[in-house]
Design a protein around this motif. Structure first.
Motif, PDB file in Angstrom:
ATOM      1  N   LYS A  12     -10.780  10.451  32.459  1.00 31.04           N
ATOM      2  CA  LYS A  12      -9.636  11.312  32.145  1.00 31.04           C
ATOM      3  C   LYS A  12      -9.709  12.614  32.959  1.00 31.04           C
ATOM      4  O   LYS A  12      -8.731  13.023  33.592  1.00 31.04           O
ATOM      5  N   ARG A  13     -10.869  13.254  32.977  1.00 28.33           N
ATOM      6  CA  ARG A  13     -11.029  14.500  33.741  1.00 28.33           C
ATOM      7  C   ARG A  13     -10.915  14.238  35.247  1.00 28.33           C
ATOM      8  O   ARG A  13     -10.334  15.042  35.985  1.00 28.33           O
ATOM      9  N   ALA A  14     -11.450  13.111  35.718  1.00 29.10           N
ATOM     10  CA  ALA A  14     -11.361  12.773  37.146  1.00 29.10           C
ATOM     11  C   ALA A  14      -9.911  12.587  37.572  1.00 29.10           C
ATOM     12  O   ALA A  14      -9.503  13.053  38.644  1.00 29.10           O
ATOM     13  N   LEU A  15      -9.114  11.929  36.745  1.00 29.06           N
ATOM     14  CA  LEU A  15      -7.693  11.759  37.051  1.00 29.06           C
ATOM     15  C   LEU A  15      -6.981  13.107  37.094  1.00 29.06           C
ATOM     16  O   LEU A  15      -6.177  13.365  37.996  1.00 29.06           O
ATOM     17  N   GLN A  16      -7.284  13.959  36.146  1.00 30.05           N
ATOM     18  CA  GLN A  16      -6.663  15.280  36.117  1.00 30.05           C
ATOM     19  C   GLN A  16      -7.036  16.083  37.361  1.00 30.05           C
ATOM     20  O   GLN A  16      -6.187  16.732  37.960  1.00 30.05           O
ATOM     21  N   LYS A  17      -8.294  16.015  37.775  1.00 30.55           N
ATOM     22  CA  LYS A  17      -8.728  16.692  39.000  1.00 30.55           C
ATOM     23  C   LYS A  17      -7.989  16.157  40.221  1.00 30.55           C
ATOM     24  O   LYS A  17      -7.781  16.873  41.191  1.00 30.55           O
ATOM     25  N   ASP A  18      -7.621  14.877  40.165  1.00 29.93           N
ATOM     26  CA  ASP A  18      -6.940  14.211  41.278  1.00 29.93           C
ATOM     27  C   ASP A  18      -5.422  14.439  41.244  1.00 29.93           C
ATOM     28  O   ASP A  18      -4.693  13.831  42.013  1.00 29.93           O
ATOM     29  N   GLY A  19      -4.953  15.276  40.323  1.00 30.61           N
ATOM     30  CA  GLY A  19      -3.534  15.620  40.285  1.00 30.61           C
ATOM     31  C   GLY A  19      -2.685  14.814  39.320  1.00 30.61           C
ATOM     32  O   GLY A  19      -1.465  14.927  39.314  1.00 30.61           O
ATOM     33  N   TRP A  20      -3.305  14.017  38.482  1.00 36.42           N
ATOM     34  CA  TRP A  20      -2.582  13.198  37.515  1.00 36.42           C
ATOM     35  C   TRP A  20      -2.401  13.960  36.204  1.00 36.42           C
ATOM     36  O   TRP A  20      -3.278  14.702  35.786  1.00 36.42           O
ATOM     37  N   THR A  21      -1.285  13.723  35.553  1.00 38.81           N
ATOM     38  CA  THR A  21      -1.029  14.234  34.211  1.00 38.81           C
ATOM     39  C   THR A  21      -1.252  13.081  33.241  1.00 38.81           C
ATOM     40  O   THR A  21      -0.654  12.007  33.410  1.00 38.81           O
ATOM     41  N   ILE A  22      -2.097  13.280  32.252  1.00 37.44           N
ATOM     42  CA  ILE A  22      -2.335  12.243  31.252  1.00 37.44           C
ATOM     43  C   ILE A  22      -1.147  12.249  30.300  1.00 37.44           C
ATOM     44  O   ILE A  22      -0.847  13.254  29.671  1.00 37.44           O
ATOM     45  N   THR A  23      -0.454  11.116  30.219  1.00 34.39           N
ATOM     46  CA  THR A  23       0.736  11.006  29.368  1.00 34.39           C
ATOM     47  C   THR A  23       0.444  10.283  28.060  1.00 34.39           C
ATOM     48  O   THR A  23       1.169  10.473  27.090  1.00 34.39           O
ATOM     49  N   HIS A  24      -0.584   9.447  28.055  1.00 36.67           N
ATOM     50  CA  HIS A  24      -0.933   8.669  26.864  1.00 36.67           C
ATOM     51  C   HIS A  24      -2.453   8.535  26.769  1.00 36.67           C
ATOM     52  O   HIS A  24      -3.104   8.212  27.750  1.00 36.67           O
ATOM     53  N   ASP A  25      -2.985   8.753  25.580  1.00 40.63           N
ATOM     54  CA  ASP A  25      -4.414   8.589  25.334  1.00 40.63           C
ATOM     55  C   ASP A  25      -4.604   8.194  23.873  1.00 40.63           C
ATOM     56  O   ASP A  25      -4.727   9.061  23.015  1.00 40.63           O
ATOM     57  N   PRO A  26      -4.530   6.897  23.589  1.00 40.34           N
ATOM     58  CA  PRO A  26      -4.447   5.719  24.450  1.00 40.34           C
ATOM     59  C   PRO A  26      -2.991   5.383  24.824  1.00 40.34           C
ATOM     60  O   PRO A  26      -2.057   5.957  24.290  1.00 40.34           O
ATOM     61  N   PHE A  27      -2.860   4.391  25.728  1.00 40.86           N
ATOM     62  CA  PHE A  27      -1.546   3.919  26.152  1.00 40.86           C
ATOM     63  C   PHE A  27      -1.142   2.728  25.272  1.00 40.86           C
ATOM     64  O   PHE A  27      -1.801   1.691  25.292  1.00 40.86           O
ATOM     65  N   PRO A  28      -0.057   2.860  24.479  1.00 41.63           N
ATOM     66  CA  PRO A  28       0.332   1.781  23.556  1.00 41.63           C
ATOM     67  C   PRO A  28       1.104   0.662  24.250  1.00 41.63           C
ATOM     68  O   PRO A  28       1.912   0.908  25.141  1.00 41.63           O
ATOM     69  N   MET A  29       0.843  -0.550  23.820  1.00 41.48           N
ATOM     70  CA  MET A  29       1.579  -1.726  24.295  1.00 41.48           C
ATOM     71  C   MET A  29       1.877  -2.603  23.091  1.00 41.48           C
ATOM     72  O   MET A  29       1.124  -2.605  22.118  1.00 41.48           O
ATOM     73  N   GLN A  30       2.971  -3.348  23.189  1.00 37.69           N
ATOM     74  CA  GLN A  30       3.313  -4.259  22.104  1.00 37.69           C
ATOM     75  C   GLN A  30       3.997  -5.481  22.679  1.00 37.69           C
ATOM     76  O   GLN A  30       4.821  -5.395  23.585  1.00 37.69           O
ATOM     77  N   LEU A  36      -1.391  -3.536  21.166  1.00 34.85           N
ATOM     78  CA  LEU A  36      -2.608  -3.349  21.948  1.00 34.85           C
ATOM     79  C   LEU A  36      -2.586  -1.942  22.509  1.00 34.85           C
ATOM     80  O   LEU A  36      -1.551  -1.286  22.498  1.00 34.85           O
ATOM     81  N   SER A  37      -3.703  -1.515  23.036  1.00 37.36           N
ATOM     82  CA  SER A  37      -3.701  -0.220  23.708  1.00 37.36           C
ATOM     83  C   SER A  37      -4.736  -0.197  24.821  1.00 37.36           C
ATOM     84  O   SER A  37      -5.879  -0.598  24.623  1.00 37.36           O
ATOM     85  N   ALA A  38      -4.284   0.244  25.977  1.00 39.59           N
ATOM     86  CA  ALA A  38      -5.187   0.508  27.095  1.00 39.59           C
ATOM     87  C   ALA A  38      -5.684   1.938  26.941  1.00 39.59           C
ATOM     88  O   ALA A  38      -5.155   2.714  26.142  1.00 39.59           O
ATOM     89  N   ASP A  39      -6.690   2.300  27.698  1.00 38.66           N
ATOM     90  CA  ASP A  39      -7.317   3.604  27.506  1.00 38.66           C
ATOM     91  C   ASP A  39      -6.422   4.791  27.831  1.00 38.66           C
ATOM     92  O   ASP A  39      -6.336   5.726  27.043  1.00 38.66           O
ATOM     93  N   LEU A  40      -5.760   4.769  28.986  1.00 38.58           N
ATOM     94  CA  LEU A  40      -5.006   5.944  29.418  1.00 38.58           C
ATOM     95  C   LEU A  40      -3.710   5.561  30.118  1.00 38.58           C
ATOM     96  O   LEU A  40      -3.640   4.535  30.793  1.00 38.58           O
ATOM     97  N   GLY A  41      -2.723   6.417  29.981  1.00 33.31           N
ATOM     98  CA  GLY A  41      -1.513   6.365  30.784  1.00 33.31           C
ATOM     99  C   GLY A  41      -1.433   7.680  31.527  1.00 33.31           C
ATOM    100  O   GLY A  41      -1.763   8.733  30.983  1.00 33.31           O
ATOM    101  N   ALA A  42      -1.029   7.635  32.799  1.00 31.46           N
ATOM    102  CA  ALA A  42      -0.958   8.860  33.586  1.00 31.46           C
ATOM    103  C   ALA A  42       0.185   8.757  34.585  1.00 31.46           C
ATOM    104  O   ALA A  42       0.659   7.658  34.909  1.00 31.46           O
TER     105      ALA A  42
END
Length: 139
Positions: A12-30, A36-42
């Motif tokens: 999560k921190r590495a993505l943010q350092k790389d210019g990504w905005t975390i939009t979901h933590d976790p990322f929901p799916m149905q 289900l849920s994946a770890d992150l959406g960005a």
């Protein structure tokens, strides 16, 4: 809700350092009644004309007894999530986030190379200590 991978916050921190905005933590799916849920959406802005790039990230540490077994489980989850995202008609790309050590021991040998050559999985390779993204595969 399943437990977070040990490198969840690192990625999560590495993505943010790389210019990504975390939009979901976790990322929901149905799909149907199954959730289900994946770890992150960005997402991040590409440029004004192209809009935003959106991703879903599943983080895997590969700390089990067998890296082959860990790979089997990670790939099963990756394929399932990719199919669910397709059914949801999501415009997000799915990535598996792994440490540099896992990349070198699993994906830089024949077993992993065949998966990359055939574009079975997309990877984010990160450095655990510096919390930095080292490589996007494919880039």
């Amino acid at each position: 809700m399943s437990a977070k991978d040990i490198y969840h916050d690192t990625v999560k921190r590495a993505l943010q350092k790389d210019g990504w905005t975390i939009t979901h933590d976790p990322f929901p799916m149905q799909i149907g009644r199954k959730r289900l849920s994946a770890d992150l959406g960005a997402e991040r802005l590409i440029n004004a004309e192209k809009g935003t790039e959106k991703i879903v990230v599943e983080v895997k540490s590969f700390v089990g007894r067998s890296d082959v077994r860990d790979l089997e489980q990670a790939l099963g989850q990756y394929v399932l999530y990719r199919q669910v995202l397709n059914e949801m008609q999501s415009d997000r790309k799915l990535y598996l986030a792994i440490s540099e050590e896992v990349f070198n021991s699993v994906f830089a040998i024949e077993l992993g190379e065949v998966l990359l050559k055939n574009q079975i999985v997309k990877l984010i390779v990160f450095d655990k200590k510096s919390e930095a993204i080292l490589q996007w595969i494919p880039d």
